[in-house]
Design an enzyme around this catalytic site. Structure first.
Site, PDB file in Angstrom:
ATOM      1  N   GLU A  77      43.134  93.770   5.928  1.00 43.04           N
ATOM      2  CA  GLU A  77      43.355  92.495   5.216  1.00 43.04           C
ATOM      3  C   GLU A  77      43.917  91.437   6.174  1.00 43.04           C
ATOM      4  O   GLU A  77      43.560  90.255   6.099  1.00 43.04           O
ATOM      5  CB  GLU A  77      44.301  92.759   4.042  1.00 43.04           C
ATOM      6  CG  GLU A  77      45.064  91.581   3.492  1.00 43.04           C
ATOM      7  CD  GLU A  77      44.245  90.710   2.566  1.00 43.04           C
ATOM      8  OE1 GLU A  77      43.149  90.315   2.984  1.00 43.04           O
ATOM      9  OE2 GLU A  77      44.711  90.422   1.459  1.00 43.04           O
ATOM     10  N   THR A  80      42.164  81.686   3.259  1.00 45.16           N
ATOM     11  CA  THR A  80      43.560  82.099   3.074  1.00 45.16           C
ATOM     12  C   THR A  80      44.438  81.613   4.230  1.00 45.16           C
ATOM     13  O   THR A  80      45.553  81.131   4.000  1.00 45.16           O
ATOM     14  CB  THR A  80      43.640  83.643   2.952  1.00 45.16           C
ATOM     15  OG1 THR A  80      42.871  84.023   1.815  1.00 45.16           O
ATOM     16  CG2 THR A  80      45.065  84.123   2.773  1.00 45.16           C
TER      17      THR A  80
HETATM   18  N1  HSE Z   1      49.786  86.298  -1.232  1.00 43.81           N
HETATM   19  C1  HSE Z   1      48.645  85.823  -0.516  1.00 43.81           C
HETATM   20  C2  HSE Z   1      48.729  84.321  -0.416  1.00 43.81           C
HETATM   21  C3  HSE Z   1      47.397  86.224  -1.258  1.00 43.81           C
HETATM   22  O1  HSE Z   1      49.012  83.691  -1.448  1.00 43.81           O
HETATM   23  O2  HSE Z   1      48.538  83.768   0.670  1.00 43.81           O
HETATM   24  C4  HSE Z   1      46.130  85.808  -0.568  1.00 43.81           C
HETATM   25  O3  HSE Z   1      45.706  86.764   0.330  1.00 43.81           O
END
Ligand code: HSE
Length: 325
Positions: A145, A198
């Site tokens: 990830e 992201t």
């Molecule tokens: N917690 C992470 C974010 C989730 O909000 O950046 C996305 O991968």
């Protein structure tokens, strides 16, 4: 002798794994809360090979955008870390070949990279008869990830791998807590057809937060957990508040506040960004109302000329589906 028997047992095995999409953050739990949904999800097939190491043979459904290079691919890295660990503890002689099938776009906020990483890690673990526990496997899937998001967080990986609602109590060491899933809880997840990376959605967040915001976030996450444990849907709804990411990320999502208003007017318990967006989610304890909420959200996008896909799902409490042949 033992090694030879093991090799014969594992030659030409194939494990195919579906790992589900997930909603990370769940408004109040930035990087620590997540839940899995029934669909969509990614599929990874892993086959043992005599050549050592991991090779990605094909990626389907990604419109050619994802890298075949092992170290740049979330599933590739997750599979490699899992295989390395198994080889370290068990001395396996095999390599693994992967075929990845994407059923959701990267940068959707549906936990797409996590689902691929989870499916790959679980497939490799299944090929060798599950030497690694699901909780420990989260560590290896998380490495995958990190390739996509630029940071190691498990709030998509943990629910995709373990099913249900998960809380990451701590990262060093990883401490995952399974949260009771209220029986009637139902999620509406809407994916507007745009991409938000992201890495970029993380880069716009402030490095520090004010004390009043820390207090608000702490109260809400505690309220959410208590609401789940007591199956108190009103408390769950009141707790779906985010003062850390939503104020900065809403601007990346077309019609965000109009969607939120429409969802709440349609009776949603709460509404927020799914992961780092652009997908959004609403929760309800009424399966009929879920359809009305989904229509309300998608209509806002449609009026603005943005296509979208809606998913209505109970929390997926079973996690990945595995087939070994
Ligand atoms: N917690 C992470 C974010 C989730 O909000 O950046 C996305 O991968």
């Amino acid at each position: 002798m033992k090694n030879i028997m093991r090799q014969q047992r594992h030659v030409n095995r194939k494990a195919t794994v579906f790992a589900p999409a997930s909603v990370a953050n769940v408004a109040c739990g930035f990087d620590v809360l997540g839940f899995a949904i029934e669909k969509p999800g990614d599929i990874v097939s892993a086959t043992t090979t005599k050549e050592h190491g991991v090779r990605i043979a094909a990626i389907k459904g990604d419109d050619g955008v994802l890298p075949l290079e092992l170290h740049k691919n979330t599933a590739g890295v997750a599979a490699l870390r899992t295989l390395e660990h198994i080889q370290h503890v068990r001395g396996e002689e095999f390599g693994v070949q992967l075929v990845i099938t994407k059923n959701m776009p990267s940068g959707s906020g549906l936990g797409s990279s996590a689902a691929s990483a989870v499916a790959a890690a679980v497939a490799v673990n299944a090929l060798f008869d599950y030497p690694i526990s699901p909780e420990d496997l989260v560590n290896f899937a998380m490495k995958g990830e990190a390739v996509a998001s630029g940071s190691e967080h498990a709030d998509n990986v943990a629910p995709s791998l373990l099913g249900g609602i998960t809380l990451i109590r701590g990262y060093k060491p990883l401490d995952i807590v399974r949260i009771h899933v209220p029986k009637e809880l139902c999620a509406v997840v809407v994916n507007p057809h745009i991409i938000v990376k992201t890495k970029e959605a993380r880069a716009i967040l402030p490095k520090k937060i004010a004390l009043k915001d820390a207090i608000s976030q702490t109260g809400n996450i505690a309220g959410f957990i208590a609401g789940c444990m007591r199956e108190d849907y009103a408390l769950i709804g009141r707790s779906l508040v985010d003062v850390i990411a939503e104020p900065h990320r809403a601007q990346l999502i077309p019609q965000y506040f109009a969607m939120k208003q429409a969802a709440l007017q349609a009776g949603a318990l709460g509404f927020n960004i799914s992961g780092s967006g652009p997908s959004v989610f609403a929760l309800t304890n009424d399966a009929q109302k879920a359809k009305v909420i989904a229509r309300a959200i998608t209509s806002v996008l449609k009026r603005a000329g943005v296509g979208s896909t809606a998913f209505i799902s109970a929390v997926n409490t079973t996690g990945p589906k595995v087939k070994v042949v």
